[in-house]
Motif scaffolding. Structure first.
Motif, short mmCIF file in Angstrom:
data_model
loop_
_atom_site.label_atom_id
_atom_site.label_comp_id
_atom_site.label_asym_id
_atom_site.label_seq_id
_atom_site.Cartn_x
_atom_site.Cartn_y
_atom_site.Cartn_z
N GLU A 1 0.21 6.93 -6.62
CA GLU A 1 -0.24 4.95 -6.36
C GLU A 1 -1.25 5.03 -7.21
O GLU A 1 -1.81 3.76 -7.72
CB GLU A 1 -1.70 5.59 -5.00
CG GLU A 1 -0.88 5.73 -3.68
CD GLU A 1 -0.09 4.44 -3.68
OE1 GLU A 1 -0.35 3.62 -3.87
OE2 GLU A 1 0.89 5.31 -2.43
N MET B 1 0.94 -1.25 0.02
CA MET B 1 -0.10 0.14 -0.32
C MET B 1 0.55 1.12 0.47
O MET B 1 0.65 2.69 -0.42
CB MET B 1 -0.80 -0.10 1.38
CG MET B 1 -2.33 0.82 1.41
SD MET B 1 -3.33 -0.07 2.65
CE MET B 1 -4.42 1.20 2.24
N MET B 2 1.90 1.06 0.82
CA MET B 2 2.67 2.65 1.06
C MET B 2 3.63 2.34 0.47
O MET B 2 4.00 1.62 -0.65
CB MET B 2 2.96 2.35 2.04
CG MET B 2 3.61 3.46 2.76
SD MET B 2 2.74 3.38 4.64
CE MET B 2 4.31 5.00 5.22
N TYR C 1 -5.00 8.64 -1.50
CA TYR C 1 -5.48 7.22 -2.21
C TYR C 1 -6.30 6.89 -3.70
O TYR C 1 -6.70 6.30 -4.38
CB TYR C 1 -5.57 6.38 -1.06
CG TYR C 1 -3.99 5.61 -0.74
CD1 TYR C 1 -3.04 4.65 -1.26
CD2 TYR C 1 -3.92 6.17 0.84
CE1 TYR C 1 -2.05 4.24 -1.08
CE2 TYR C 1 -1.87 5.57 1.17
CZ TYR C 1 -1.26 4.37 0.47
OH TYR C 1 -0.34 4.22 1.02
N HIS D 1 5.05 -0.12 -7.61
CA HIS D 1 5.46 0.82 -7.19
C HIS D 1 7.38 0.23 -8.38
O HIS D 1 7.99 1.24 -8.28
CB HIS D 1 5.82 1.05 -5.92
CG HIS D 1 4.60 1.45 -5.25
ND1 HIS D 1 3.86 2.66 -6.17
CD2 HIS D 1 3.65 1.61 -4.48
CE1 HIS D 1 3.11 3.02 -5.52
NE2 HIS D 1 2.46 2.22 -4.41
N HIS E 1 -0.34 -4.41 -7.31
CA HIS E 1 -0.16 -3.13 -6.66
C HIS E 1 1.54 -2.59 -6.41
O HIS E 1 1.74 -1.32 -7.02
CB HIS E 1 -0.89 -2.74 -5.63
CG HIS E 1 -0.97 -1.75 -4.93
ND1 HIS E 1 -2.14 -0.25 -4.77
CD2 HIS E 1 0.50 -0.60 -4.23
CE1 HIS E 1 -1.62 0.49 -4.68
NE2 HIS E 1 -0.46 0.21 -3.93
N GLU E 2 2.16 -3.21 -4.75
CA GLU E 2 3.25 -3.46 -4.96
C GLU E 2 4.83 -3.00 -6.17
O GLU E 2 5.72 -2.39 -6.45
CB GLU E 2 4.10 -4.33 -3.55
CG GLU E 2 2.90 -3.37 -2.25
CD GLU E 2 2.61 -2.46 -2.01
OE1 GLU E 2 3.85 -1.29 -2.74
OE2 GLU E 2 2.11 -2.18 -1.20
ZN LIG Z 1 0.77 1.51 -2.98
#
Ligand SMILES: [Zn+2]
Length: 658
Positions: A485, A1-2, A595, A460, A456-457
């Motif tokens: 994001e 997520m981050m 987000y 990044h 998702h990750e």
């Molecule tokens: Zn993320």
């Protein structure tokens, strides 16, 4: 997520005739065998950085200055980022502590750098060649100004003090969570319903009780599947209050300091100050957006909650009106509804997505769409089992980036999923990007939700790896926080596409493919619970804004009020903000709304792919127009150019209503 950008907006070395160029390091993660080794590397790195800074201060504000600044920045990344990263992933507490101490020293260096009047003066005078240089100048000047360099001396000194304190408080907040070492004990009977993969190999007490930690996958498995409400409740409390009262107090201090900081710049609230250079620009715009989300999802949140309550009263044979519904019931009954209504069981996906092959599949998706290749290389990293990959361009065969992957949980490791951009690439510096993907997968395979998280990750890391900017400070994920994001959120959509999932056969010929029928059900089930989920994200974003608003309210009272206004309600004594690390972070504080904002962009960008999410034509266009561009042009411009029209929120709100 981050997403973790380890070093603020990392900074400068010199080039030009009078100084020798410092060689930048190869994209290889160094092995630190002891805390002493970390300390030695820290001292050497800091000394080198100070020497580089003295050199840069003497550099004339000429046509070579931007390149000199960027080289300085890249060299600092080399010296600072790996050690900073170690505090989250090193295998011993001693190493993590040494890394954290070093990281604090670097933070001080970077914050004082942003107050360096000589550099700021040079930056203001520096000539620019084109739009890329102008954007560099605009953004870098704003970074310096945020550090207080253009303030009068007394205010400038106070700004530096506050920024240093905020960094230390953020670290303390995370440390409280990381070192809490919370364990929850369950008898085997209490774990009825929970898949054995989650607990069978976990440690035991002498009396045979199972000892579980509170890493996200474990928590979500227990909350989703434990038939015992007491077991779910115990896990919920352990996770919700993970950071404890200490973190609530840290949040209050953080909000006060941010408010004071904004005041030094003439702002009456931190949000407007923080957002002045982001896509959304100001608090008013974000509140308007969040309120629109609220109006759109409120009814479906209530409707979803009604369905869940009904499922509970049916399961327990209780009167519906009198059935109390608690937060630790939500995932469990949502799972039951999904199974009964849509016959979807998240656990059923694990057999189709063995963990290692899931990673290979995700890589294959990117290979196919973006024209790259991932090759496993033999290289030691920070822990046994961490893998290193060379990323190369498929057309030219050239190596373009390096990626590390740390897949499974271990004691003391960062408990969520995140990517660290360890090196930002630069064409002018001939510097290769390097990223680290850190997740906590179940080694018995992935659920569809976990596959979504992995993709998702991975998005990044792709943003870091496929960057092709002139300057390293504008590379890949250095984009504004309310856009960062979007590339990852767009990829989440790929998981629900049968054609995409069939790529699994290319990396795992022996794996059974997800049956079309199961996927179709998952797609239908996905829309159920959307009201609850989006309202939750809306609440997080709104809380983060309110916490940093004009009147700096008490963190827990504010949370109790705001969560209390949602259909699920607030449970007295619970302290969700204590575990919500985004709130304390410099990058995400007053920016959690990003987000949802990014999601608007993600769903709009997704439309470009139409029915073919694996289109190499659109994929390459996207790689070139968006990913490769980093922040060398404003995010909105990149998106508009890729789409061939101005972006809009139509796809996002249509999705919410679906
Ligand atoms: Zn993320």
């Amino acid at each position: 997520m981050m997403l973790k950008n380890t070093v603020i907006a990392a900074f400068l070395l010199l080039s030009g005739s009078s100084f020798a160029q410092t060689a930048l390091k190869a994209p290889v993660f160094p092995v630190f065998k002891s805390p002493e080794a970390v300390n030695v590397a820290c001292d050497e790195g800091m000394n080198a950085a100070k020497a580089r800074l003295r050199g840069l201060e003497k550099h004339k504000a000429d046509a070579g200055w931007i390149n000199a600044f960027d080289r300085f920045s890249a060299a600092n990344e080399d010296d600072a980022n790996d050690i900073d990263f170690l505090q989250y992933v090193a295998t011993s507490k001693e190493l993590r502590d040494a890394a954290q101490a070093c990281s604090l020293r670097w933070s001080e260096f970077f914050s004082s750098l942003l107050q360096n009047g000589k550099l700021y003066k040079a930056l203001k005078a520096v000539p620019t060649r084109d739009a890329v240089d102008r954007e560099f100048k605009r953004v870098t000047m704003a970074d310096f100004e945020a550090g207080g360099v253009s303030l009068p001396p007394a205010k400038q000194a106070r700004a530096k003090q506050i920024l240093d304190q905020l960094t230390a408080l953020d670290q303390a907040f995370n440390k409280n969570i990381r070192d809490a070492g919370i364990k929850v004990l369950f008898t085997e009977a209490e774990l009825k319903g929970v898949p054995e993969a989650v607990w069978k190999s976990a440690p035991r007490e002498a009396d045979g009780r199972v000892v579980l930690g509170v890493a996200n996958p474990v928590v979500s498995s227990v909350l989703r599947t434990a038939e015992s409400p007491e077991a779910r409740e115990r896990m919920w409390w352990a996770k919700t209050n993970e950071g404890g009262q200490a973190n609530i107090e840290l949040l209050a201090q953080i909000a006060q300091l941010r408010h004071e900081l904004a005041g030094l710049f003439g702002y009456d609230n931190y949000v407007d100050f923080k957002l002045r250079n982001r896509m959304a620009h100001d608090a008013k715009t974000v509140w308007k957006f969040l309120d629109e989300v609220k109006d759109t999802v409120n009814a479906s949140d209530r409707a979803d909650m009604d369905v869940l309550r009904q499922a509970k009263s049916k399961a327990l044979g209780t009167d519906r009106a009198k059935t109390e519904f608690k937060p630790w019931d939500a995932s469990f009954y949502a799972e039951i509804v999904r199974r009964e209504r849509y016959q979807v069981d998240q656990e059923a996906f694990r057999q189709y997505f063995p963990s290692e092959q899931a990673l290979a599949f995700v890589m294959r998706v990117i290979e196919k769409t973006m024209g790259v290749r991932y090759t496993l290389i033999d290289q030691a990293a920070w822990a046994p089992g961490v893998k290193a990959y060379k990323v190369s361009d498929a057309a030219s065969g050239q190596a373009i980036a390096q990626l590390y992957v740390d897949l499974y949980p271990r004691e003391g490791k960062y408990g969520h999923a995140a990517v660290w951009g360890l090196r930002n690439g630069s064409t002018e510096l001939k510097r290769m990007p390097m990223a680290a993907l850190v997740v906590n997968l179940n080694d018995k395979g992935l659920t569809l939700d976990e596959m979504t998280t992995l993709l998702h990750e991975f998005g990044h890391s792709v943003h870091n790896n496929l960057s092709l900017t002139r300057h390293s400070v504008q590379a890949g994920t250095s984009v504004v926080r309310d856009f960062v994001e979007a590339p990852s959120q767009m990829l989440e959509e790929w998981v629900y596409d049968a054609k995409v999932l069939r790529l699994m056969a290319e990396v795992c010929p022996n794996c059974k493919l997800v049956p079309d029928e199961l996927l179709a059900k998952a797609v239908a089930a996905r829309d159920f619970g959307k009201g609850v989920d989006y309202n939750r994200q809306r609440l997080y974003g709104a809380y983060d804004l309110a916490l940093n608003g004009k009147d700096t309210p008490a963190p827990l009272a504010l949370w109790a009020r705001m969560e209390g206004e949602t259909p699920i309600g607030y449970v007295p004594g619970s302290m969700f903000p204590s575990r919500f690390a985004h709130l304390a972070s410099d990058g995400y504080g007053a920016g959690y709304y990003g987000y949802l904002w990014s999601k608007v962009i993600a769903l709009d960008m997704r439309t470009a792919f139409g029915d073919d999410k694996l289109s190499p034509v659109i994929g390459m266009k996207y790689r070139k127009e968006v990913l490769a561009q980093g922040s060398q042009h404003p995010a909105g411009e990149l998106v508009n150019k890729f789409l061939g029209r101005p972006w809009n929120s139509g796809a996002f709100f249509a999705d919410l209503k679906r």
